[in-house]
Design a protein around this motif. Sequence first.
Motif, PDB file in Angstrom:
ATOM      1  N   ASP A 297      74.589  41.051 -41.950  1.00 52.69           N
ATOM      2  CA  ASP A 297      75.211  39.928 -41.258  1.00 52.69           C
ATOM      3  C   ASP A 297      74.201  39.216 -40.369  1.00 52.69           C
ATOM      4  O   ASP A 297      74.288  38.012 -40.155  1.00 52.69           O
ATOM      5  CB  ASP A 297      76.376  40.420 -40.395  1.00 52.69           C
ATOM      6  CG  ASP A 297      77.691  40.025 -41.026  1.00 52.69           C
ATOM      7  OD1 ASP A 297      77.695  39.859 -42.244  1.00 52.69           O
ATOM      8  OD2 ASP A 297      78.692  39.869 -40.317  1.00 52.69           O
ATOM      9  N   ASN A 298      73.247  39.954 -39.841  1.00 53.98           N
ATOM     10  CA  ASN A 298      72.337  39.344 -38.877  1.00 53.98           C
ATOM     11  C   ASN A 298      71.010  38.951 -39.520  1.00 53.98           C
ATOM     12  O   ASN A 298      70.783  37.801 -39.851  1.00 53.98           O
ATOM     13  CB  ASN A 298      72.143  40.277 -37.682  1.00 53.98           C
ATOM     14  CG  ASN A 298      73.462  40.501 -36.951  1.00 53.98           C
ATOM     15  OD1 ASN A 298      74.457  39.841 -37.259  1.00 53.98           O
ATOM     16  ND2 ASN A 298      73.487  41.395 -36.008  1.00 53.98           N
ATOM     17  N   LEU A 299      70.141  39.902 -39.729  1.00 54.46           N
ATOM     18  CA  LEU A 299      68.804  39.573 -40.211  1.00 54.46           C
ATOM     19  C   LEU A 299      68.813  38.795 -41.529  1.00 54.46           C
ATOM     20  O   LEU A 299      68.340  37.662 -41.601  1.00 54.46           O
ATOM     21  CB  LEU A 299      67.989  40.858 -40.373  1.00 54.46           C
ATOM     22  CG  LEU A 299      66.551  40.660 -40.841  1.00 54.46           C
ATOM     23  CD1 LEU A 299      65.748  39.884 -39.827  1.00 54.46           C
ATOM     24  CD2 LEU A 299      65.895  42.003 -41.120  1.00 54.46           C
ATOM     25  N   TYR A 300      69.351  39.394 -42.575  1.00 52.57           N
ATOM     26  CA  TYR A 300      69.196  38.796 -43.900  1.00 52.57           C
ATOM     27  C   TYR A 300      70.070  37.571 -44.088  1.00 52.57           C
ATOM     28  O   TYR A 300      69.682  36.607 -44.725  1.00 52.57           O
ATOM     29  CB  TYR A 300      69.493  39.829 -44.984  1.00 52.57           C
ATOM     30  CG  TYR A 300      68.529  40.980 -44.968  1.00 52.57           C
ATOM     31  CD1 TYR A 300      67.157  40.755 -45.101  1.00 52.57           C
ATOM     32  CD2 TYR A 300      68.962  42.285 -44.813  1.00 52.57           C
ATOM     33  CE1 TYR A 300      66.262  41.817 -45.077  1.00 52.57           C
ATOM     34  CE2 TYR A 300      68.070  43.342 -44.792  1.00 52.57           C
ATOM     35  CZ  TYR A 300      66.729  43.105 -44.921  1.00 52.57           C
ATOM     36  OH  TYR A 300      65.849  44.139 -44.897  1.00 52.57           O
ATOM     37  N   CYS A 301      71.268  37.599 -43.538  1.00 52.56           N
ATOM     38  CA  CYS A 301      72.163  36.467 -43.732  1.00 52.56           C
ATOM     39  C   CYS A 301      71.686  35.262 -42.921  1.00 52.56           C
ATOM     40  O   CYS A 301      71.667  34.140 -43.414  1.00 52.56           O
ATOM     41  CB  CYS A 301      73.581  36.860 -43.359  1.00 52.56           C
ATOM     42  SG  CYS A 301      74.794  35.636 -43.831  1.00 52.56           S
ATOM     43  N   CYS A 302      71.275  35.493 -41.697  1.00 54.98           N
ATOM     44  CA  CYS A 302      70.841  34.389 -40.848  1.00 54.98           C
ATOM     45  C   CYS A 302      69.534  33.779 -41.348  1.00 54.98           C
ATOM     46  O   CYS A 302      69.282  32.596 -41.142  1.00 54.98           O
ATOM     47  CB  CYS A 302      70.673  34.846 -39.404  1.00 54.98           C
ATOM     48  SG  CYS A 302      72.264  35.206 -38.644  1.00 54.98           S
ATOM     49  N   ARG A 303      68.700  34.590 -41.982  1.00 54.93           N
ATOM     50  CA  ARG A 303      67.458  34.083 -42.566  1.00 54.93           C
ATOM     51  C   ARG A 303      67.760  32.930 -43.525  1.00 54.93           C
ATOM     52  O   ARG A 303      67.000  31.981 -43.642  1.00 54.93           O
ATOM     53  CB  ARG A 303      66.766  35.228 -43.316  1.00 54.93           C
ATOM     54  CG  ARG A 303      65.412  34.910 -43.863  1.00 54.93           C
ATOM     55  CD  ARG A 303      64.754  36.146 -44.466  1.00 54.93           C
ATOM     56  NE  ARG A 303      65.468  36.627 -45.645  1.00 54.93           N
ATOM     57  CZ  ARG A 303      65.088  37.670 -46.383  1.00 54.93           C
ATOM     58  NH1 ARG A 303      64.030  38.365 -46.056  1.00 54.93           N
ATOM     59  NH2 ARG A 303      65.781  38.043 -47.432  1.00 54.93           N
ATOM     60  N   GLU A 304      68.901  33.012 -44.184  1.00 51.60           N
ATOM     61  CA  GLU A 304      69.260  31.955 -45.118  1.00 51.60           C
ATOM     62  C   GLU A 304      70.131  30.894 -44.477  1.00 51.60           C
ATOM     63  O   GLU A 304      69.988  29.708 -44.746  1.00 51.60           O
ATOM     64  CB  GLU A 304      69.960  32.558 -46.338  1.00 51.60           C
ATOM     65  CG  GLU A 304      69.115  33.653 -46.985  1.00 51.60           C
ATOM     66  CD  GLU A 304      69.502  33.985 -48.422  1.00 51.60           C
ATOM     67  OE1 GLU A 304      70.394  33.321 -48.972  1.00 51.60           O
ATOM     68  OE2 GLU A 304      68.872  34.901 -48.980  1.00 51.60           O
ATOM     69  N   SER A 305      71.042  31.320 -43.598  1.00 54.36           N
ATOM     70  CA  SER A 305      72.025  30.346 -43.115  1.00 54.36           C
ATOM     71  C   SER A 305      71.430  29.390 -42.079  1.00 54.36           C
ATOM     72  O   SER A 305      71.944  28.288 -41.914  1.00 54.36           O
ATOM     73  CB  SER A 305      73.288  31.026 -42.600  1.00 54.36           C
ATOM     74  OG  SER A 305      72.994  31.942 -41.601  1.00 54.36           O
ATOM     75  N   ILE A 306      70.345  29.776 -41.405  1.00 53.53           N
ATOM     76  CA  ILE A 306      69.736  28.802 -40.492  1.00 53.53           C
ATOM     77  C   ILE A 306      69.212  27.603 -41.283  1.00 53.53           C
ATOM     78  O   ILE A 306      69.383  26.449 -40.871  1.00 53.53           O
ATOM     79  CB  ILE A 306      68.601  29.443 -39.636  1.00 53.53           C
ATOM     80  CG1 ILE A 306      68.026  28.431 -38.658  1.00 53.53           C
ATOM     81  CG2 ILE A 306      67.468  29.996 -40.483  1.00 53.53           C
ATOM     82  CD1 ILE A 306      68.987  27.925 -37.640  1.00 53.53           C
ATOM     83  N   LEU A 307      68.591  27.871 -42.421  1.00 52.60           N
ATOM     84  CA  LEU A 307      68.081  26.770 -43.243  1.00 52.60           C
ATOM     85  C   LEU A 307      69.240  25.947 -43.786  1.00 52.60           C
ATOM     86  O   LEU A 307      69.234  24.716 -43.741  1.00 52.60           O
ATOM     87  CB  LEU A 307      67.270  27.325 -44.416  1.00 52.60           C
ATOM     88  CG  LEU A 307      66.081  28.221 -44.078  1.00 52.60           C
ATOM     89  CD1 LEU A 307      65.394  28.676 -45.356  1.00 52.60           C
ATOM     90  CD2 LEU A 307      65.089  27.513 -43.174  1.00 52.60           C
ATOM     91  N   ASP A 308      70.221  26.647 -44.292  1.00 48.87           N
ATOM     92  CA  ASP A 308      71.361  25.993 -44.917  1.00 48.87           C
ATOM     93  C   ASP A 308      72.131  25.141 -43.908  1.00 48.87           C
ATOM     94  O   ASP A 308      72.455  23.971 -44.168  1.00 48.87           O
ATOM     95  CB  ASP A 308      72.261  27.078 -45.511  1.00 48.87           C
ATOM     96  CG  ASP A 308      73.335  26.527 -46.421  1.00 48.87           C
ATOM     97  OD1 ASP A 308      73.106  25.476 -47.040  1.00 48.87           O
ATOM     98  OD2 ASP A 308      74.403  27.153 -46.514  1.00 48.87           O
ATOM     99  N   GLY A 309      72.391  25.720 -42.758  1.00 53.18           N
ATOM    100  CA  GLY A 309      73.148  25.005 -41.735  1.00 53.18           C
ATOM    101  C   GLY A 309      72.432  23.750 -41.252  1.00 53.18           C
ATOM    102  O   GLY A 309      73.040  22.692 -41.069  1.00 53.18           O
ATOM    103  N   LEU A 310      71.110  23.862 -41.062  1.00 52.00           N
ATOM    104  CA  LEU A 310      70.348  22.688 -40.609  1.00 52.00           C
ATOM    105  C   LEU A 310      70.277  21.612 -41.694  1.00 52.00           C
ATOM    106  O   LEU A 310      70.380  20.424 -41.408  1.00 52.00           O
ATOM    107  CB  LEU A 310      68.939  23.108 -40.192  1.00 52.00           C
ATOM    108  CG  LEU A 310      68.841  23.830 -38.842  1.00 52.00           C
ATOM    109  CD1 LEU A 310      67.440  24.399 -38.635  1.00 52.00           C
ATOM    110  CD2 LEU A 310      69.184  22.875 -37.696  1.00 52.00           C
ATOM    111  N   LYS A 311      70.085  22.034 -42.937  1.00 52.24           N
ATOM    112  CA  LYS A 311      69.982  21.045 -44.023  1.00 52.24           C
ATOM    113  C   LYS A 311      71.291  20.305 -44.215  1.00 52.24           C
ATOM    114  O   LYS A 311      71.314  19.076 -44.334  1.00 52.24           O
ATOM    115  CB  LYS A 311      69.631  21.755 -45.341  1.00 52.24           C
ATOM    116  CG  LYS A 311      68.158  22.012 -45.555  1.00 52.24           C
ATOM    117  CD  LYS A 311      67.392  20.735 -45.880  1.00 52.24           C
ATOM    118  CE  LYS A 311      65.966  21.089 -46.265  1.00 52.24           C
ATOM    119  NZ  LYS A 311      65.039  19.987 -46.122  1.00 52.24           N
TER     120      LYS A 311
END
Lengths: 263, 263, 263, 263
Positions: free
Chosen positions: C22-36
């Motif tokens: 939920d934290n490390l691996y998921c956020c690694r992707e969702s920060i990019l996704d959310g900003l884009k």
Amino acid sequence: MAGKLCVPAMNVNDSVTKQKFDNLYCCRESILDGLKRTTDVMFGGKQVVVCGYGEVGKGCCAALKALGAIVYITEIDPICALQACMDGFRVVKLNEVIRQVDVVITCTGNKNVVTREHLDRMKNSCIVCNMGHSNTEIDVTSLRTPELTWERVRSQVDHVIWPDGKRVVLLAEGRLLNLSCSTVPTFVLSITATTQALALIELYNAPEGRYKQDVYLLPKKMDEYVASLHLPSFDAHLTELTDDQAKYLGLNKNGPFKPNYYR
Amino acid sequence: MAGKLCVPAMNVNDSVTKQKFDNLYCCRESILDGLKRTTDVMFGGKQVVVCGYGEVGKGCCAALKALGAIVYITEIDPICALQACMDGFRVVKLNEVIRQVDVVITCTGNKNVVTREHLDRMKNSCIVCNMGHSNTEIDVTSLRTPELTWERVRSQVDHVIWPDGKRVVLLAEGRLLNLSCSTVPTFVLSITATTQALALIELYNAPEGRYKQDVYLLPKKMDEYVASLHLPSFDAHLTELTDDQAKYLGLNKNGPFKPNYYR
Amino acid sequence: MAGKLCVPAMNVNDSVTKQKFDNLYCCRESILDGLKRTTDVMFGGKQVVVCGYGEVGKGCCAALKALGAIVYITEIDPICALQACMDGFRVVKLNEVIRQVDVVITCTGNKNVVTREHLDRMKNSCIVCNMGHSNTEIDVTSLRTPELTWERVRSQVDHVIWPDGKRVVLLAEGRLLNLSCSTVPTFVLSITATTQALALIELYNAPEGRYKQDVYLLPKKMDEYVASLHLPSFDAHLTELTDDQAKYLGLNKNGPFKPNYYR
Amino acid sequence: MAGKLCVPAMNVNDSVTKQKFDNLYCCRESILDGLKRTTDVMFGGKQVVVCGYGEVGKGCCAALKALGAIVYITEIDPICALQACMDGFRVVKLNEVIRQVDVVITCTGNKNVVTREHLDRMKNSCIVCNMGHSNTEIDVTSLRTPELTWERVRSQVDHVIWPDGKRVVLLAEGRLLNLSCSTVPTFVLSITATTQALALIELYNAPEGRYKQDVYLLPKKMDEYVASLHLPSFDAHLTELTDDQAKYLGLNKNGPFKPNYYR
């Protein structure tokens, strides 16, 4: 006669395989190796400035970034500077960071990139080395003055000591770190030697008139041939074009696959 | 007359800034964006095959590798194949991995790279998309047969369903993912538009006779000018050559700094 | 009675698989996704400050660095700060970089990390968002004052406009970006749901007396079981201990393989 | 009496700073250094299998991946295996890849991970080395048989030669590569020594009764203190909690900032 070629010549240095392997890929490894063997420095967290973001600089920066160094770039060419930005490096003038960096690396092909003035401003224990073209990138001569003491601490490593006790760690007296303090992998040697041998064979076998008393780039197809000879080491499997695809692309199925200027 | 230019033309597509930004740097981001917006796939641990390791392929692979995907490459050109090896990717024929991969991405400029035979062998839920030049890279036409059912699950996303229930997730019907399912950052548009505008200005202002009815590459110096106009966005500071250095390098202090073929 | 558990409880949140996914691996992707999805920002060359270098911060930073952003960290904990150094990030106070950054991301679990004073000093077009625990990390309330104009430019995206025309781009009104503007991959949901289900089964099946009216960590072995259930998606093949090796290590061949506190 | 502590003891080995620096961050650098100094191998394109994905394995894999190697992992623990997947590595059994890899690295803490059977199946020139806990991870004893010839090619490097001429390159006779063939950066030594010194000071100064004849973990606050002493080398600036924030988090402004089990 001076300045005039008596025979045809092949510029093997600018072939793609030579450029990328001797420069980008080889330097990516030898910057780490050269620094470790001479100084045992830990890369993580170190601030490094790399002067020049050509193939050599790109290789050095990729390796250092991957191992946790913070890398700054200096550049004169706006295109390379923009590439540095896109690759995640701050592009600065050397003076902006010279007081704070732990390592200075030159890869410019230029002279006097690191001057005595820069050396005077470096912090204690700063490591200075050259991955570029010759021992002129760092103005080493300017360090041969009476007020500075040189202390050879081990092979290829000099401490240059300022009157206040500050030490700068100079590697290989400013000569090429990758040649002086690292080794060249046999794989890279093989690529370079193959390129040179093929160029000689081509010049020898070429029908009269194909090459005049001039300098030629290695034909793209031979460049591709050098690469293909080295693929089996990696168990790499090339895909072949179908007749239909070759026709669609307007290519011969055996190459060359790219224009001569492709890099 | 057909096939004959009536006016001079500038090939802005092959300028460095255009190539690198529209291809390498832009695709590095849009492959992630396009896949996320259409499929919400998690990249970590996914097996992906990328067909073609040119600028677009290099961009896609770098991004996917960074986010934890395992990437395989197919290539026809031994030089690009060797680059893929050095960058840490297995170079395979598509058939070797087609049964095991979770995502297939084409970036070849070629046609029929992914055939019906490949599509038949993909595993359930495999995602197929195209980052290359047109909708011919994946043989989408071959999927318009009676035994396959198409189901539109959301905009730009089709499930193609085999008689045994296997689904292949086809994005944008094989058209360009980066144009259909992602957005182009204004920064990239600015670079492209600047290049085009400068080319037009150059053609308009050029003294008679400089350009004939032919296709020209953008002069290197203008390419560098485009880059320099975009450096302030990154607060990047260029270094200027001293007179002495310019003389040493045989360059004008204002550029161009590289030969025309430099990439 | 208030503040008193009536039944045993399992703290699934602190299990390893839950934390990392939920934290490390998921956020690694969702920060990019959310900003884009919200801003279409290009990451290459952008200067970003990430407040907090815990699991979420580590994930965000790894992704942004890989795509060419220059990332700064703020931290209160010297251990996390040292990790940031070793991973190649400058550790700064927010005030040192607030004027120059393009993006501000909070991942602290704290409140008022980004204050009105910081917001006043940001440059035009700076993007501000929160990946942490709730909408208190950015002091959004402080922006609800008469001299500032709010303009909703699209769903989840507000421009907050200063009297001099400066705009700050606030995402999701300071709520969690990964929940508001990105999607959660089914893979992550599956891990979380499996962990919760196993915890309930354990509580239900446990012999009387094993669990009292208290909070328990998920037994390590169940955490390992959750992971093992998800390995087949990646075609990952576990190695089994031989009897001799298990004896040497003092472990049961079926786990648990690590102490409870291992992360 | 045997097996009984006569005095209190501090387990400094499991403190965070010790663990991360001696293992993750230090091994990330020393795997490259150790391999280069002994074999001059080029990392780009090499296939490597790393046995064990704990802190040491994670460090080795990150470095090798960054330099263009293709890395496979073996694991017994499903949680570590899943982490390897998310970090982009194939998780395999050693037998699946042993015939194809160029380098085998053990980091398990286990014994007989690489057996004679594995060694028999390796390809010519395969490099075998150990980054784990002792010289039992590779079954070196099994190579001391009459049909195999040992040839010392340089310090720490043996070629073990099979009757058919196949050579396996064994480093440091299976002892720890990082201790035998690389150097430990002073920075890492400083962290370890500081941790040990602080533990001794704590034991010496502690009021009677605080520690009994048992083994204790270093208090979190001291672990944080070790880290904070090393931040100035990186010019890292910690952020201080406000009173309000400390209250919100339920923390003392001077730490400890995390629970003891935090890693």
